[in-house]
Design a protein around this motif. Structure first.
Motif, PDB file in Angstrom:
ATOM      1  N   ALA A   1       0.824  -1.205   0.000  1.00 53.27           N
ATOM      2  CA  ALA A   1       0.000   0.000   0.000  1.00 53.27           C
ATOM      3  C   ALA A   1       0.858   1.255   0.000  1.00 53.27           C
ATOM      4  N   TYR A   2       1.914   1.279   0.820  1.00 54.27           N
ATOM      5  CA  TYR A   2       2.760   2.461   0.922  1.00 54.27           C
ATOM      6  C   TYR A   2       3.689   2.620  -0.283  1.00 54.27           C
ATOM      7  N   ALA A   3       3.854   1.560  -1.055  1.00 55.41           N
ATOM      8  CA  ALA A   3       4.664   1.653  -2.273  1.00 55.41           C
ATOM      9  C   ALA A   3       3.810   1.925  -3.503  1.00 55.41           C
ATOM     10  N   GLY A   4       2.486   1.963  -3.321  1.00 54.81           N
ATOM     11  CA  GLY A   4       1.601   2.222  -4.455  1.00 54.81           C
ATOM     12  C   GLY A   4       1.302   0.995  -5.290  1.00 54.81           C
ATOM     13  N   ILE A   5       1.277  -0.183  -4.640  1.00 57.05           N
ATOM     14  CA  ILE A   5       1.058  -1.437  -5.369  1.00 57.05           C
ATOM     15  C   ILE A   5      -0.210  -2.112  -4.861  1.00 57.05           C
ATOM     16  N   PRO A   6      -1.270  -2.213  -5.669  1.00 60.49           N
ATOM     17  CA  PRO A   6      -2.456  -2.978  -5.263  1.00 60.49           C
ATOM     18  C   PRO A   6      -2.167  -4.473  -5.418  1.00 60.49           C
ATOM     19  N   LEU A   7      -2.300  -5.228  -4.357  1.00 59.93           N
ATOM     20  CA  LEU A   7      -1.910  -6.640  -4.414  1.00 59.93           C
ATOM     21  C   LEU A   7      -2.826  -7.458  -5.311  1.00 59.93           C
ATOM     22  N   THR A   8      -4.055  -7.023  -5.456  1.00 67.08           N
ATOM     23  CA  THR A   8      -4.971  -7.634  -6.419  1.00 67.08           C
ATOM     24  C   THR A   8      -5.581  -6.530  -7.262  1.00 67.08           C
TER      25      THR A   8
END
Length: 506
Positions: A126-133
């Motif tokens: 989340a803090y890196a700007g990556i949605p896991l899905t």
């Protein structure tokens, strides 16, 4: 056996704001806090001052306390009838050995409760700007540890299914095995150009994120010198980072500031800076102390009703003034008919906490502003109480007295130097780890200067000096140093705003 209870609390990934409300409440009730390497020590502030604090942290290759001893410590403390907060990084049941500790407690009939925390993999993404899905990319993910028991090998994992059967892979504790993880995934069918993100110190201002294809990430991580703690995220969702990154785009992200004001008064400043992405280190150069003699102050407070107004010029002064009133058995009725004068909005807010609204807050948030507006209203024949610090300027009493007023100016608190963290400040300056030191009063700088004397000029190096206002700036310059930044108004909000402007890219 008089048994207490153990709370296995997930401390979250590092950002203290991600602790759950229940975790905070359990810390406040604890008689003992047993905490880990990855649990932010700021969270210990939620515990009571008398609560025992025991560090049992582990980092790669270094075990402060063996797990068996931690298990026994939990049993011993709870068995003695104590409420125990076991503070663990992330979530206790996600690669945190919380299950082992819970099982040991159950074997010894110790009551326990699990308080979930935000696990590092989810927070790092989340803090890196990556949605896991993402419905356009993948709807599956797996959490894996890259560091299993010594007798088990990562090669025992079903690499075929991991490589081709799941969308997003999140590896915890995998930095030492990163190259092998990548090789195995490629060998078993994962595309070599699959994007990978390695996120170090996730959710903290020191967070670093490096992205590269699966076949190049290990080499680039080694070249960048990235080390644990870090989370590895593998999958097409990493491509969303450039579009969705937010944390490391905050205006003060990556900047590290030393805060020199007393710890009790630093919380608001720290919160303002952290909201802009900054890392803060609080090392007070002064401490607040009581007067050496309370007699003049107590004599003035005994005749409060005889004053036209009370002049308060700092949050410390407000706290000391109302605290001493309470000590003497006085309440707000003693101030009936007395005007309350605050030097600025921050002091006014402190006064409002005690149920009073100031009658005067000057436009110029300095002693000069107080004097200007009082003189404009007329002070001849009026009597004022000015409870102050021992090092306050004589401007207010001298100016009002010259205009015909009577001013009582007893000392209600003192600022004294502290040398406790001198070596830590020296290390930060010598290593060049500070972008700036923030000074909120002349005394904070005077005491830093007293710590190091003429050596401070050498130690400063490239560290900037930021000042809250002209009086503090004058003190810094008097010692021969440059002030890199001073806000237009002498408030913390304005100082933080000026810092944001200072670091804006041209």
């Amino acid at each position: 056996m008089n048994s207490g209870k153990v709370y296995l609390i997930g401390a979250g990934p590092g950002d203290p704001g991600l602790l759950t409300v229940k975790g905070r409440d359990c810390l406040a009730l604890a008689d003992v806090v047993i905490y880990d390497y990855l649990a932010n020590p700021v969270l210990l502030g939620y515990a009571r001052p008398e609560t025992e604090q025991i560090y049992v942290g582990k980092s790669r290759g270094q075990h402060s306390v063996p797990q068996e001893e931690i298990n026994q410590l939990l049993v011993d403390k709870a068995g003695a009838g104590l409420q125990v907060a076991r503070l663990k990084g992330g979530d206790p049941y996600v690669f945190g050995r919380g299950g082992e500790e819970a099982a040991f407690l159950r074997q010894h009939q110790i009551p326990f409760e699990v308080v979930p925390g935000v696990t590092a993999g989810f927070a790092a993404a989340a803090y890196a700007g990556i949605p896991l899905t993402h419905r356009d990319t993948t709807t599956s993910l797996a959490l894996l540890t890259g560091h299993e028991r010594p007798e088990r090998k990562l090669s025992s994992l079903d690499w075929q299914k991991l490589a081709t059967g799941l969308g997003t892979l999140i590896f915890y504790m995998g930095m030492s095995n990163l190259k092998m993880i990548c090789e195995q995934l490629i060998k078993h069918g994962r595309a070599a150009d699959t994007p990978v993100a390695v996120i170090q110190w996730a959710t903290l201002p020191r967070q670093r994120t490096l992205t590269a294809p699966l076949n190049k990430i290990a080499e680039q991580v080694a070249a960048a010198g990235m080390e644990p703690p870090a989370v590895i995220i593998i999958g097409e969702v990493v491509r969303y980072r450039e579009e969705l990154r937010w944390y490391d785009n905050l205006p003060l992200f990556g900047k590290r500031f030393l805060i020199t004001r007393p710890r009790a008064q630093a919380a608001t400043f720290v919160a303002l800076l952290q909201a802009q992405g900054a890392e803060t280190i609080c090392i007070p150069t002064i401490e607040i102390a009581t007067p050496e003699d309370w007699t003049p102050c107590d004599q003035s407070l005994a005749r409060l009703g005889g004053y036209h107004g009370v002049i308060l010029t700092s949050a410390n002064g407000v706290e000391a003034f109302f605290g001493r009133m309470k000590h003497l058995g006085l309440d707000l009725r003693a101030l009936a008919g007395v005007k309350i004068i605050a030097v600025g909005p921050k002091t006014a807010k402190e006064i409002e906490k005690y149920g009073l609204s100031p009658d005067l807050v000057p436009q110029n948030f300095r002693a000069e502003g107080v004097v200007e507006e009082l003189l404009a209203a007329g002070v001849d024949g009026k009597r004022f109480l000015y409870p102050r610090t021992a090092i306050a300027r004589e401007l207010i009493p001298d100016s009002l007295t010259a205009a015909g007023a009577e001013v009582d100016a007893p000392i209600i608190y003192r600022t004294i130097a502290t040398l406790e963290k001198r070596d830590m400040i020296r290390h930060l300056l010598e290593s060049g780890e500070l972008d700036a030191i923030c000074f909120s009063s002349s005394s904070t700088f005077d005491n830093l200067q007293a710590m190091f004397g003429d050596e401070l000029k050498t130690l400063q190096g490239g560290t900037k000096f930021f000042s809250i206002g002209p009086l503090t700036s004058g003190t810094i310059r008097k010692h021969g140093f440059e002030v890199a930044l001073e806000p237009e108004q002498s408030t913390l909000d304005d100082l933080v705003g000026a810092m944001v402007d200072y670091y804006k890219e041209p």
